[in-house]
Design an enzyme around this catalytic site. Structure first.
Site, PDB file in Angstrom:
ATOM      1  N   GLU A 148       0.808  -0.940  -0.125  1.00  9.66           N
ATOM      2  CA  GLU A 148       0.006  -0.009  -0.101  1.00  9.66           C
ATOM      3  C   GLU A 148       0.816   1.721   0.319  1.00  9.66           C
ATOM      4  O   GLU A 148       0.603   2.295  -0.122  1.00  9.66           O
ATOM      5  CB  GLU A 148      -1.101  -0.213   1.262  1.00  9.66           C
ATOM      6  CG  GLU A 148      -1.582  -1.491   1.188  1.00  9.66           C
ATOM      7  CD  GLU A 148      -2.326  -1.017   0.337  1.00  9.66           C
ATOM      8  OE1 GLU A 148      -3.287  -0.667  -0.841  1.00  9.66           O
ATOM      9  OE2 GLU A 148      -3.111  -2.095  -0.376  1.00  9.66           O
ATOM     10  N   HIS A 151       2.359   2.259  -3.176  1.00  6.88           N
ATOM     11  CA  HIS A 151       1.360   2.784  -4.832  1.00  6.88           C
ATOM     12  C   HIS A 151       1.272   4.295  -4.762  1.00  6.88           C
ATOM     13  O   HIS A 151       1.239   4.568  -5.757  1.00  6.88           O
ATOM     14  CB  HIS A 151       0.000   2.407  -4.095  1.00  6.88           C
ATOM     15  CG  HIS A 151      -0.743   0.957  -4.409  1.00  6.88           C
ATOM     16  ND1 HIS A 151      -0.420   1.345  -5.968  1.00  6.88           N
ATOM     17  CD2 HIS A 151      -1.530   0.037  -4.049  1.00  6.88           C
ATOM     18  CE1 HIS A 151      -1.172  -0.484  -6.154  1.00  6.88           C
ATOM     19  NE2 HIS A 151      -1.630  -0.732  -5.311  1.00  6.88           N
ATOM     20  N   GLU A 208      -0.491  -2.781  -9.669  1.00 10.08           N
ATOM     21  CA  GLU A 208      -0.047  -3.631  -8.624  1.00 10.08           C
ATOM     22  C   GLU A 208       1.353  -4.181  -8.990  1.00 10.08           C
ATOM     23  O   GLU A 208       2.070  -4.925  -7.475  1.00 10.08           O
ATOM     24  CB  GLU A 208      -1.315  -4.376  -9.125  1.00 10.08           C
ATOM     25  CG  GLU A 208      -2.672  -3.597  -8.720  1.00 10.08           C
ATOM     26  CD  GLU A 208      -2.839  -3.166  -7.497  1.00 10.08           C
ATOM     27  OE1 GLU A 208      -2.295  -3.579  -6.653  1.00 10.08           O
ATOM     28  OE2 GLU A 208      -3.696  -2.417  -7.215  1.00 10.08           O
ATOM     29  N   ASP A 212       3.694  -5.031  -5.418  1.00  5.77           N
ATOM     30  CA  ASP A 212       3.892  -6.252  -4.693  1.00  5.77           C
ATOM     31  C   ASP A 212       5.480  -5.959  -5.217  1.00  5.77           C
ATOM     32  O   ASP A 212       5.850  -6.633  -3.820  1.00  5.77           O
ATOM     33  CB  ASP A 212       3.280  -7.494  -5.905  1.00  5.77           C
ATOM     34  CG  ASP A 212       1.844  -7.227  -5.832  1.00  5.77           C
ATOM     35  OD1 ASP A 212       1.111  -7.302  -4.684  1.00  5.77           O
ATOM     36  OD2 ASP A 212       1.233  -7.761  -6.648  1.00  5.77           O
TER      37      ASP A 212
HETATM   38 ZN    ZN Z   1      -2.761  -2.657  -4.244  1.00  5.15          ZN
END
Ligand code: ZN
Length: 314
Positions: A148, A151, A208, A212
């Protein structure tokens, strides 16, 4: 838990200021975006305060909210004072019976419930297990928190400045360096098959996939920092006989969230619409980029999980 968040956040700072491909201006401003966006919401996150606010909103009475949280009335009043200071609003005013929420308190009601629900979901085994030791917990929950945080600096997040305004605040040089690194991820994931002859649309999943990888690197750094300060926790006796090293258990812990099985029809829909890669690649595609994984499992050149080329964005 707050230690885990703090460690991951500390590593975010360390990782942002250490890497060499970003110019000085980006490094400093990354730190400022990070301060404004995530520190306010995560570093200052106090679960007890959130729970207290939620209870006060539900109960509309300091006495009943205190009883629900097993606090004394004076502890609850103290908590309300802290809430008022943190949120810079009276939040509740006295009424004939109990207390009445202000507009600001009402505005916070739904987000607070959502955040508490998310935290509760995140803190369930096998994602976070208080009975387990740090290795799997940092691998999984640490990786999720790191995800998170990353991001804020993925292909979408980088377009917003510290105040959340849509604004490209990177230098051209930094932007180009980021895109080159991101392209490595795009090329890597484009090779993975979702189902039949459908490959991952890796431009769709880029944000994403970057999060990750960045997230698990942060989880790893946080865990290593934790181990350095408390080496006795590295391998508690009850897990020493399982045949896995702490490093291996960190990665096994990470992979737990991705135990999933999807129908081919669903996979086809996801391939076209889901910005997340399938779970299998959200694990294998990430760890193959980490030399720490290769070392932990002693992967030899030519084996499937020994990378020929590694990607690293953050
Ligand atoms: Zn995410």
């Amino acid at each position: 838990m707050s230690l885990l968040i703090g460690r991951a956040a500390g590593c975010r700072d360390e990782n942002l200021t250490r890497k060499s491909w970003r110019g000085q201006s980006l490094r400093l401003r990354c730190a400022s975006v990070w301060d404004n966006r995530a520190m306010i919401s995560l570093r200052n996150l106090d679960l007890n305060l959130l729970k207290a606010l939620d209870a006060l909103l539900d109960e509309r009475s300091v006495t009943r909210a205190a009883a629900r949280l097993n606090l004394t009335q004076s502890a609850m009043s103290g908590t309300l004072t802290r809430l008022r200071e943190s949120l810079d609003d009276p939040l509740f005013v006295r009424a004939q019976r109990g207390i009445v929420p202000t507009a600001r308190a009402l505005e916070l009601a739904a987000p607070v419930k959502r955040v508490l629900g998310d935290i509760e979901a995140l803190l369930q085994p096998p994602l976070f297990d208080p009975k387990m030791d740090d290795a799997p917990n940092y691998g999984n929950t640490g990786g999720t928190i790191g995800h998170e945080l990353t991001h804020a600096f993925d292909d979408e997040g980088r377009q917003f400045d510290a105040k959340g305004n849509l604004k490209d605040w990177w230098t051209k040089k930094d932007g180009k360096a980021f895109e080159e690194r991101a392209q490595c991820i795009v090329d890597q994931y484009a090779q993975y098959t979702v189902v039949d002859d459908i490959k991952i649309n890796s431009k769709l999943t880029l944000g994403e996939d970057v999060a990750d990888l960045g997230g698990l690197i942060l989880g790893w750094m946080a865990w290593k920092n934790q181990m350095a300060s408390m080496p006795q926790q590295a391998q508690p006796a009850q897990f020493a006989n399982e045949g896995l090293s702490p490093e291996q258990r960190f990665f096994v812990g990470y992979a737990q969230w991705a135990c999933e099985n999807d129908r081919p029809e669903n996979l086809r829909v996801s391939a076209a619409t889901d910005p997340h890669s399938p779970g299998k690649y959200r694990v294998n595609g990430v760890v193959i980029n980490m030399p720490e994984f290769e070392k932990a499992f002693n992967c030899k050149p030519g084996q499937p999980m020994a990378a020929v080329k590694r990607c690293r964005v953050w």
